[in-house]
Structure formats: structure tokens, C-alpha cells
Design an enzyme around this catalytic site. Structure first.
Site, short mmCIF file in Angstrom:
data_model
loop_
_atom_site.label_atom_id
_atom_site.label_comp_id
_atom_site.label_asym_id
_atom_site.label_seq_id
_atom_site.Cartn_x
_atom_site.Cartn_y
_atom_site.Cartn_z
N GLU A 259 0.88 -1.17 0.00
CA GLU A 259 0.00 0.00 0.00
C GLU A 259 0.91 1.21 0.00
O GLU A 259 1.56 1.50 1.01
CB GLU A 259 -0.88 0.02 1.26
N CYS A 298 -3.38 8.42 3.52
CA CYS A 298 -3.03 7.93 2.20
C CYS A 298 -4.18 8.14 1.23
O CYS A 298 -3.97 8.23 0.02
CB CYS A 298 -2.66 6.45 2.27
P1 NAP Z 1 8.22 4.95 4.77
O1 NAP Z 1 9.28 5.89 5.11
O2 NAP Z 1 8.31 4.21 3.49
O3 NAP Z 1 8.15 3.95 6.01
C1 NAP Z 1 7.20 2.93 6.07
C2 NAP Z 1 7.71 1.81 6.96
O4 NAP Z 1 8.82 1.16 6.34
C3 NAP Z 1 8.20 2.28 8.32
O5 NAP Z 1 7.82 1.33 9.29
C4 NAP Z 1 9.72 2.31 8.14
O6 NAP Z 1 10.42 2.17 9.34
C5 NAP Z 1 9.90 1.09 7.26
N1 NAP Z 1 11.16 1.07 6.52
C6 NAP Z 1 11.93 2.10 6.11
N2 NAP Z 1 12.98 1.65 5.40
C7 NAP Z 1 12.87 0.30 5.35
C8 NAP Z 1 13.65 -0.74 4.78
N3 NAP Z 1 14.75 -0.48 4.09
N4 NAP Z 1 13.25 -2.02 4.94
C9 NAP Z 1 12.13 -2.32 5.63
N5 NAP Z 1 11.34 -1.36 6.20
C10 NAP Z 1 11.69 -0.08 6.05
O7 NAP Z 1 6.78 5.61 4.74
P2 NAP Z 1 6.15 6.63 5.81
O8 NAP Z 1 6.85 7.90 5.58
O9 NAP Z 1 6.09 6.02 7.16
O10 NAP Z 1 4.64 6.72 5.31
C11 NAP Z 1 4.12 7.72 4.48
C12 NAP Z 1 3.70 7.15 3.16
O11 NAP Z 1 2.85 6.02 3.38
C13 NAP Z 1 2.90 8.08 2.32
O12 NAP Z 1 3.44 8.11 1.04
C14 NAP Z 1 1.50 7.48 2.28
O13 NAP Z 1 0.79 7.74 1.10
C15 NAP Z 1 1.76 6.05 2.46
N6 NAP Z 1 0.62 5.39 3.07
C16 NAP Z 1 -0.13 4.56 2.31
C17 NAP Z 1 -1.21 3.92 2.87
C18 NAP Z 1 -2.06 2.98 2.07
O14 NAP Z 1 -2.85 2.26 2.68
N7 NAP Z 1 -1.95 2.97 0.76
C19 NAP Z 1 -1.53 4.13 4.22
C20 NAP Z 1 -0.74 4.99 4.96
C21 NAP Z 1 0.34 5.62 4.37
P3 NAP Z 1 11.03 3.48 10.09
O15 NAP Z 1 9.88 4.31 10.50
O16 NAP Z 1 11.74 2.90 11.24
O17 NAP Z 1 11.92 4.13 9.09
#
Ligand code: NAP
Length: 525
Positions: A259, A298
Site C-alpha cells: 500500500e 493515504c
Molecule cells: P516509509 O518511510 O516508506 O516507512 C514505512 C515503513 O517502512 C516504516 O515502518 C519504516 O520504518 C519502514 N522502513 C523504512 N525503510 C525500510 C527498509 N529499508 N526495509 C524495511 N522497512 C523499512 O513511509 P512513511 O513515511 O512512514 O509513510 C508515508 C507514506 O505512506 C505516504 O506516502 C502514504 O501515502 C503512504 N501510506 C499509504 C497507505 C495505504 O494504505 N496505501 C496508508 C498509509 C500511508 P522506520 O519508520 O523505522 O523508518
């Protein structure tokens, strides 16, 4: 800062402290340190094996109805601790009460929905997918498709914006399916997830190993995944690429649901007029979507399509609503919109607005109003910004860059066909909403937009009072979207169970299939 409490991970059926100083979780309004998290030094291999072998086996030994009853008991534990969750959300997520409710009560509601639906599956331990099909002249040898719970763990790597709902909307169908869960919340807002898991584990409702939480770095988590495990990722497109290309997914075929981000849209009927019902419904929904959870959803509306003749009227009406959004410290009762979750997100939103401004004019800028009880230089509070363009067909960035905050862009269109074409420039989104009084237009829009969206939310005056909201994800409706939205599917009622089951064709005699059917129930999505 090292004297801040270190939150325990819960892994291998027991609380475990990570080593080292860990990461400090902050109050995004005051900048004050709250607690620390660390996953350093954990024996992940032991934790995953325990969940798979102990938690999984115990869950699979139960029927769907028994697991549904367990979900019902989890609901009660969470309800009993709601006050503590609201306090954590105010402190660590910077949200006003009604925004915390979207996350906390939204999560509990979703869990309750699956508890109720699961009850109807009764004593069965396996699901029948469709009818038996004859394979030859002799009717005795037939094929029956069967859905069996996968014998692995479900790893959830979650985004920062929904520490409660993001956990429960996935854990409910996983646990109901008989699959143990390991959740890794986004670090910035991990506290709420950690606390909820701790409360549920302490209540001894679930078998040991059925629910685990790892807070802090994600290092090594994906390496633990084995072929029958599943991973569900919610977050940015950038991290999604890393998950998809990890050997667990690319080589070991671990089932993966993504997602990711999305440039969701709202579309006003070409026949609408300024101030009519459809126009007013769109204006109210756009303003609400921009401000709920400070636009950190999102599903939030990012692009707003109106007929060219209504561009100025829409800009003025949306701006007037946004002007009422007092921004600042969620502890102050006059505040309607709290903070983003961190200063990093604050910087990201500012940078995103700057990118969009290269192709758009500013129609409303709330930052001219002072923040309430919050310092601009310290807090992660951002006021709403409405941008606009009269030439969306010439824009590139506006259809590509998701600014994860209270920001949307108004766009003028010239024809219905052009509006659909422009909406599809988002390359696949979670949701598009349509505002109209004309059933024929609504039906056309649904068909035009269906293939590029997970959900089409159609609002006419007769559903104005009962509609569930553009950005609200309801458990009975599908969540997810094609293309850049990640290509994932979640929820959609009992459809969600599919991700946690394996489909196999059992080819056997009528007698054998009758014996199998004794412990099964027909699966109805
Ligand atoms: P993110 O930076 O991609 O982080 C998401 C998760 O991935 C966090 O738990 C992060 O941990 C982890 N992570 C980071 N690097 C990783 C790696 N190399 N390997 C495994 N896991 C890793 O995203 P975010 O900034 O938290 O979220 C915002 C985005 O999420 C927005 O773009 C939004 O549109 C999207 N979103 C989508 C939905 C949906 O249902 N489609 C819902 C909510 C949000 P850390 O926090 O420890 O870095």
C-alpha cells in the site's frame, strides 16, 4: 535523554528490551522527548520461529468462530484502555481528539467488524472456494478448491500515520485466518502500536507468539521471511521498491502486499453550478479531507477537478472553509488541526509545496494565521494550503508528487473525457470521489474510474447524510489501488482473508471430499 523509558519489544512470547541508546520518540508540537525504542540485539530468528511454530500452530488448532471470539475479547481490552491511547496519540502523533479517533476507534471498529463476520464461519477450520467440479465422464472424481491458512507469519511493516488502525485492519483478518502477526510500526509514532500490543498480550487472550511487536530499526526483518510467510507493507513508494526487490519476495516468493502513496482525486459533475448541492458537497469534502489528520491520510484528496467555469468559485468556497481551521497544539480546545508527526515530515511537506508551486498558483495559504499554543520554529504544525492550475493538462509534477500534509491542488477541466484522462495521470490511486445529482453521470464515472482506482466514492444529495467520507476506509469495502498506489488489496469484507490463505485444488473421490467438507465452510466474499 537516555533516562527516557525504553519501550519493550514483544517477541518470542515475552517482552524484550533492545540494546543501545535507541531512538527517541518526540512530541511533534513541543519537540519534547517522550520514550525510546530499540530493536538492536534482538534474536529475530528465534522470534520469527516462535511466532511461526508456537503462535501459528495454536491459532490453526482453533476454529474460525473461536478466533473470532478472541478478536471480540481483544476489542474489549482495547476499549478498556482507550483513554491511555488518546493520551499517547496527543503526545506522540500531535493529533486533535477527533483525528486520534479516526486511528484508535477506526482500528477498534475494524477489529469488531471481523469478530462479527468471523463468527458466521462457525466451527470450520478450512474454507471451500466454490463448488466441486467434475473432471471427467465419471462424476465420482471431482475437484474442490480449498483455502487453507498459510503456515507462516504475517509481517506488517507499517506507515507512521495510522499506528492503531494500520495494525488492526491487517491483524484482524490475519488472526481470524489463523496466521500469527509480527508488526513493525514506523518509528516516529511506534508508541501507540507498542502499547496496544502490550495490553493485548498482557491480557492473555491470544496464544503466545500470535502477536509480536518490534519497534525501531527494520534491519534484518525481511531476511527472516520464509516461503509460507506473508509481508504487508504500507509506506512510501521508495521503501516499497526495496521491499519488492528483497530476496524474500523476489526469490523465495513470499507473498507481498503493498500500500503505497497515491494522488487521489475529487471530481465535480460538468453540469454542476456554483453553490448547487453537488458543488457544496465537493467543497465540504475537500476542506475536510485536507484538514483531517493534517492531510496525513493515504486516501486524502490531492487533486480536485472542477469544470473550468467553476474554478474561481470553487477556489473561493474551499478557501473560506479552510480559513476556519485553527492550527496548533491539540491540547488547546480551540484547535481543529494538530501537527504533522515530525519535523522531518514538516520539512518534507514544505519541500513538496515548493515543488507543486512551480506548476500552480496559491489560492489559499493558512500559514498567514498564527499557530495556537505552538512555536512555528519548533512544532511540526502546518496550516492548509490550496494550490490551483487552470492548465492541468500541461502539468507534470502536480500529477506525480504526493505532498503528505494539508495540501491539495484545484484543477480546471474542459470536458468529461478530459477529466477522466487527467485523473488517470495519477497512474493508479486508492480513491476518487465524484459529486453529482445525475445518476447517469455517476454510473459513467464509476465505470471510467474503476480500473484505475481501488474505490470510487460517489456522493449525491440523497446520500450526503449517510456517506462514510472520501478518505475513510471502511472494513467492508476494498482498500488499495493499482499502479503507483502499490497494486495491493486489503479489507473488502471477507475478501481480506484471501491474502492469509493458500488456495489449492483437491482432486478426489466424492467420499473424500465429503469427509473434507465436514471441517469446512463455503467461503463467501
Ligand atoms: P516509509 O518511510 O516508506 O516507512 C514505512 C515503513 O517502512 C516504516 O515502518 C519504516 O520504518 C519502514 N522502513 C523504512 N525503510 C525500510 C527498509 N529499508 N526495509 C524495511 N522497512 C523499512 O513511509 P512513511 O513515511 O512512514 O509513510 C508515508 C507514506 O505512506 C505516504 O506516502 C502514504 O501515502 C503512504 N501510506 C499509504 C497507505 C495505504 O494504505 N496505501 C496508508 C498509509 C500511508 P522506520 O519508520 O523505522 O523508518
Amino acid at each position: 535523554m537516555n533516562d527516557l523509558p525504553l519501550l519493550p519489544n514483544i517477541l518470542a512470547g515475552r517482552p524484550q528490551l533492545g540494546t543501545g541508546a535507541g531512538t527517541i520518540l518526540l512530541d511533534p508540537v513541543t519537540g519534547q522527548g517522550l520514550v525510546r525504542v530499540s530493536s538492536a540485539g534482538l534474536d529475530l530468528a528465534e522470534g520469527f520461529a516462535f511466532a511461526r511454530e508456537e503462535g501459528g500452530a495454536a491459532l490453526r488448532a482453533m476454529s474460525y468462530a473461536q478466533r473470532a471470539a478472541m478478536l471480540g475479547a481483544v476489542v474489549k481490552v482495547l476499549q478498556a484502555n482507550r483513554d491511555a491511547y488518546y493520551e499517547i496519540a496527543t503526545a506522540n502523533c500531535g493529533t486533535v481528539t477527533k483525528d486520534s479517533a479516526v486511528d484508535i476507534d477506526g482500528g477498534i471498529f475494524t477489529l469488531g467488524y471481523y469478530a462479527k463476520q468471523g463468527e458466521a464461519l462457525g466451527d470450520a477450520t478450512v474454507l471451500l472456494d466454490g463448488e466441486r467440479i467434475r473432471m471427467g465422464k465419471d462424476p465420482v472424481f471431482q475437484t474442490q478448491h480449498v483455502l487453507s491458512p498459510t503456515r507462516g507469519v504475517a509481517l506488517f511493516i507499517n506507515a507512521f500515520n495510522f499506528p492503531s488502525w494500520g495494525l488492526w485492519e491487517k491483524a484482524a483478518p490475519a488472526l481470524l485466518s489463523g496466521v500469527p502477526v509480527i508488526v513493525k510500526p514506523a518509528t516516529a509514532t511506534a508508541w501507540l502500536t507498542q502499547r496496544m500490543v502490550q495490553d493485548v498480550v498482557d491480557a492473555n487472550i491470544l496464544p503466545p507468539g500470535a502477536l509480536s511487536v518490534v519497534c525501531g530499526s527494520s534491519a534484518g526483518l525481511m531476511d527472516q521471511l520464509q516461503p509460507f510467510d506473508v509481508v504487508s507493507f504500507t509506506g512510501s513508494a521508495e521503501t516499497a521498491r526495496i521491499i519488492r526487490s528483497h530476496p524474500a519476495v523476489a526469490e523465495r516468493s513470499v507473498r507481498c502486499n503493498i500500500e503505497a502513496d497515491s494522488l487521489n482525486s475529487a471530481l465535480l459533475d460538468p453540469a454542476a453550478a456554483a453553490g448547487d448541492e453537488a458543488f457544496n458537497l465537493l467543497v465540504a469534502e475537500v476542506a475536510r479531507e485536507m484538514t483531517v489528520k493534517s492531510g496525513q491520510k493515504c486516501t486524502a484528496i490531492r487533486r480536485v477537478f472542477v469544470p473550468r467555469a467553476l474554478y474561481d468559485a470553487a477556489a473561493q468556497a474551499i478557501g473560506a472553509k479552510l480559513a476556519k481551521a485553527t492550527v496548533g497544539n491539540p491540547r488547546n480546545e480551540s484547535v481543529r488541526m494538530g501537527a504533522l508527526v515530525s519535523r522531518e515530515q514538516f520539512d518534507g511537506v514544505q519541500a513538496g509545496i515548493a515543488k507543486l508551486r512551480a506548476e500552480a498558483e496559491v489560492l489559499f495559504e493558512g500559514s498567514q494565521q498564527p499557530l495556537v499554543d505552538a512555536e512555528a520554529a519548533v512544532s511540526a504544525c502546518v496550516a492548509p494550503t490550496l494550490l490551483g492550475t487552470r492548465t492541468p493538462a500541461d502539468a507534470k509534477v502536480l500529477h506525480e508528487v504526493e505532498v503528505f500534509g494539508p495540501v491539495a491542488t484545484l484543477m480546471a477541466y474542459d470536458s468529461e473525457e478530459q477529466a477522466y484522462e487527467l485523473i488517470r495521470r495519477g497512474e493508479g490511486s486508492l480513491v476518487s470521489s465524484v459529486y453529482s445529482v445525475d445518476p447517469a453521470f455517476m454510473a459513467r464515472a464509476a465505470l471510467e474510474l474503476g480500473s484505475s482506482h481501488g474505490r470510487v466514492h460517489i456522493i449525491s444529495p440523497d446520500v450526503a447524510a449517510s456517506q462514510t467520507g472520501h478518505g475513510n476506509v471502511m472494513p467492508m469495502s476494498l482498500h488499495g489501488g493499482p499502479g503507483r498506489a502499490g497494486g495491493g488489496e486489503e479489507l473488502g469484507g471477507m475478501r481480506a482473508l484471501g491474502f492469509y490463505h493458500r488456495r489449492s485444488a483437491v482432486q478426489a473421490s466424492t467420499a473424500a471430499l465429503d469427509a473434507l467438507a465436514a471441517s469446512a465452510v463455503v467461503f463467501k466474499a
